[in-house]
Motif scaffolding. Structure first.
Motif, PDB file in Angstrom:
ATOM      1  N   CYS A  43      44.454 -80.530 -10.883  1.00  0.00           N
ATOM      2  CA  CYS A  43      43.285 -79.862 -10.293  1.00  0.00           C
ATOM      3  C   CYS A  43      43.799 -78.734  -9.413  1.00  0.00           C
ATOM      4  O   CYS A  43      44.861 -78.839  -8.810  1.00  0.00           O
ATOM      5  CB  CYS A  43      42.404 -80.845  -9.512  1.00  0.00           C
ATOM      6  SG  CYS A  43      43.122 -81.509  -8.000  1.00  0.00           S
ATOM      7  N   GLN A  75      38.362 -75.265  -9.339  1.00  0.00           N
ATOM      8  CA  GLN A  75      37.300 -75.008  -8.372  1.00  0.00           C
ATOM      9  C   GLN A  75      37.325 -73.532  -7.971  1.00  0.00           C
ATOM     10  O   GLN A  75      38.318 -72.847  -8.147  1.00  0.00           O
ATOM     11  CB  GLN A  75      37.458 -75.883  -7.122  1.00  0.00           C
ATOM     12  CG  GLN A  75      37.412 -77.375  -7.383  1.00  0.00           C
ATOM     13  CD  GLN A  75      38.759 -77.919  -7.784  1.00  0.00           C
ATOM     14  OE1 GLN A  75      39.762 -77.658  -7.130  1.00  0.00           O
ATOM     15  NE2 GLN A  75      38.799 -78.686  -8.864  1.00  0.00           N
ATOM     16  N   LEU A 109      32.270 -74.837 -11.320  1.00  0.00           N
ATOM     17  CA  LEU A 109      33.376 -75.760 -11.531  1.00  0.00           C
ATOM     18  C   LEU A 109      33.708 -75.723 -13.011  1.00  0.00           C
ATOM     19  O   LEU A 109      32.814 -75.553 -13.853  1.00  0.00           O
ATOM     20  CB  LEU A 109      32.994 -77.173 -11.095  1.00  0.00           C
ATOM     21  CG  LEU A 109      32.687 -77.311  -9.599  1.00  0.00           C
ATOM     22  CD1 LEU A 109      31.882 -78.575  -9.324  1.00  0.00           C
ATOM     23  CD2 LEU A 109      33.968 -77.314  -8.776  1.00  0.00           C
ATOM     24  N   ASN A 182      34.705 -83.443 -11.211  1.00  0.00           N
ATOM     25  CA  ASN A 182      35.318 -82.260 -10.610  1.00  0.00           C
ATOM     26  C   ASN A 182      34.432 -81.810  -9.449  1.00  0.00           C
ATOM     27  O   ASN A 182      33.247 -81.544  -9.634  1.00  0.00           O
ATOM     28  CB  ASN A 182      35.425 -81.175 -11.682  1.00  0.00           C
ATOM     29  CG  ASN A 182      36.098 -79.915 -11.199  1.00  0.00           C
ATOM     30  OD1 ASN A 182      36.550 -79.815 -10.065  1.00  0.00           O
ATOM     31  ND2 ASN A 182      36.148 -78.919 -12.084  1.00  0.00           N
ATOM     32  N   HIS A 184      33.909 -79.712  -5.468  1.00  0.00           N
ATOM     33  CA  HIS A 184      34.267 -78.900  -4.315  1.00  0.00           C
ATOM     34  C   HIS A 184      33.238 -79.239  -3.248  1.00  0.00           C
ATOM     35  O   HIS A 184      32.132 -78.694  -3.240  1.00  0.00           O
ATOM     36  CB  HIS A 184      34.239 -77.411  -4.653  1.00  0.00           C
ATOM     37  CG  HIS A 184      34.780 -76.553  -3.556  1.00  0.00           C
ATOM     38  ND1 HIS A 184      34.740 -75.176  -3.581  1.00  0.00           N
ATOM     39  CD2 HIS A 184      35.373 -76.876  -2.372  1.00  0.00           C
ATOM     40  CE1 HIS A 184      35.286 -74.690  -2.491  1.00  0.00           C
ATOM     41  NE2 HIS A 184      35.669 -75.705  -1.729  1.00  0.00           N
ATOM     42  N   GLY A 234      39.616 -82.708  -7.186  1.00  0.00           N
ATOM     43  CA  GLY A 234      39.181 -81.393  -6.752  1.00  0.00           C
ATOM     44  C   GLY A 234      39.361 -81.209  -5.261  1.00  0.00           C
ATOM     45  O   GLY A 234      40.096 -81.942  -4.592  1.00  0.00           O
TER      46      GLY A 234
END
Length: 344
Positions: A43, A75, A109, A182, A184, A234
């Motif tokens: 990631c 990200q 993403l 995933n 952020h 992430g």
């Protein structure tokens, strides 16, 4: 976040030279090569990808780092997704990507993967949780004020929907099927929460981590779940991997098992002192497949000529800051994390 501006003193680098430096550093850090019975999962928060003006040479270096892995959760891919498509093209004809639509900060993403090694499956979509999906709870924020430990508890704090919904993706590689979340997560005002607004923003971040971990725990135990082998990965904005950090406690409360990336080369920021980025496994069968993992501190390998060029700056902190401004601008202010999984 606003893009990193071009440094005042331009630095031009030779791609071939920097690639050799990266290859030497891959070897130094014992990053294993890709293999048929192994999955190299990574990631990486590539800062302001699609907003920041990166040169062809910079994209070549980013591609060279990504090419060490089979599947990468990205990200900070911005609304302008064309640099992502260009990155996939630079990686070669077998590479492809899948991305979400934009959310908070106009960010997407994405998953970048080698189709010769990884096969996308049937589950893709944003993880959207409503307020009623997650109960109110008391949230205690610990912080430092004039070097003294302090805390504040917010009673019956309410979960707010994700600022950027985590993006679910299911993939197969070898004998392994897995679902990635995933993410952020919310950063808010950031830094040491010395004001009540910062503490409230930090509490919101804790609630996002709580909600994500609770979701993963519950889904990993249901027979009707598409794939129970769930991995959270992430930029979770977890400052440090210690039990004093509320975000970290939120992650492990529901049984998530984050890898201890800071025990080796350091954290995922360029200073190496923060563990914002994480890869965490829901309890289940995947832990027995973990062979190795680490942070790849590419910033310790590239731009040696720039470091020499800045030798006239006698203050070490200022010299380091000037160097990192170039790394931020050309590559990223985050380091990638990777984990090697046995897929035989």
């Amino acid at each position: 976040m606003p893009p990193h501006g071009a440094p005042d003193d331009p630095f031009h680098f030779r791609v071939a030279h920097e690639k050799r430096a990266l290859d030497d550093h891959f070897a130094l850090r014992n990053v294993p090569p890709r293999a048929n019975d192994r999955l190299m999962l990574a990631c990486w928060n590539i800062a302001n990808f699609g907003v920041q003006n990166r040169s062809d040479n910079a994209l070549d270096l980013i591609a060279h780092i990504c090419n060490r892995f089979d599947l990468i959760a990205l990200q900070e891919v911005n609304e302008n997704w064309h640099p992502l498509a260009e990155l996939a093209d630079r990686l070669g004809p077998t590479w492809d990507f899948i991305m979400s639509d934009t959310a908070g900060n106009h960010e997407r993403l994405a998953y970048l993967y080698d189709t010769a090694r990884v096969t996308p499956k049937r589950l893709f979509g944003e993880l959207a949780l409503r307020k009623n999906d997650f109960p109110k709870r008391d949230v205690t924020v610990h912080y430092t004020y004039y070097r003294k430990p302090k805390s504040e508890t917010f009673t019956d704090f309410e979960f707010q929907p994700f600022d950027r919904n985590p993006y679910l993706g299911s993939f197969a590689c070898g004998a392994v099927d897995l679902t990635l979340a995933n993410c952020h997560l919310y950063y808010g005002k950031g830094g040491n929460p010395t004001t009540v607004d910062k503490r409230r923003a930090y509490a919101r971040r804790m609630m996002e981590v709580h909600a994500l971990a609770r979701w993963a725990d519950r889904r990993s135990k249901k027979d009707t779940t598409y794939d129970q082998d769930i991995i959270l990965l992430g930029d979770m904005n977890v400052p440090t991997m210690t039990v004093t950090q509320g975000t970290y406690r939120s992650l492990i409360e529901y049984g998530m098992q984050p890898l201890k990336y800071t025990s080796r080369v350091g954290g995922s920021n360029l200073a190496g002192d923060k563990s914002y980025d994480q890869i965490a496994f829901a309890p289940g069968r995947m832990q027995g497949r973990i062979l190795d993992y680490d942070t790849f501190d590419f910033d310790m390998a590239i731009f040696a000529g720039l470091w020499d060029k800045l030798s006239h700056i006698t203050d070490d902190k200022k010299r380091t800051s000037a160097f990192r401004s170039h790394v931020n601008y050309h590559i990223s202010d985050h380091r990638p994390l990777w984990v090697q999984l046995d897929v035989s």
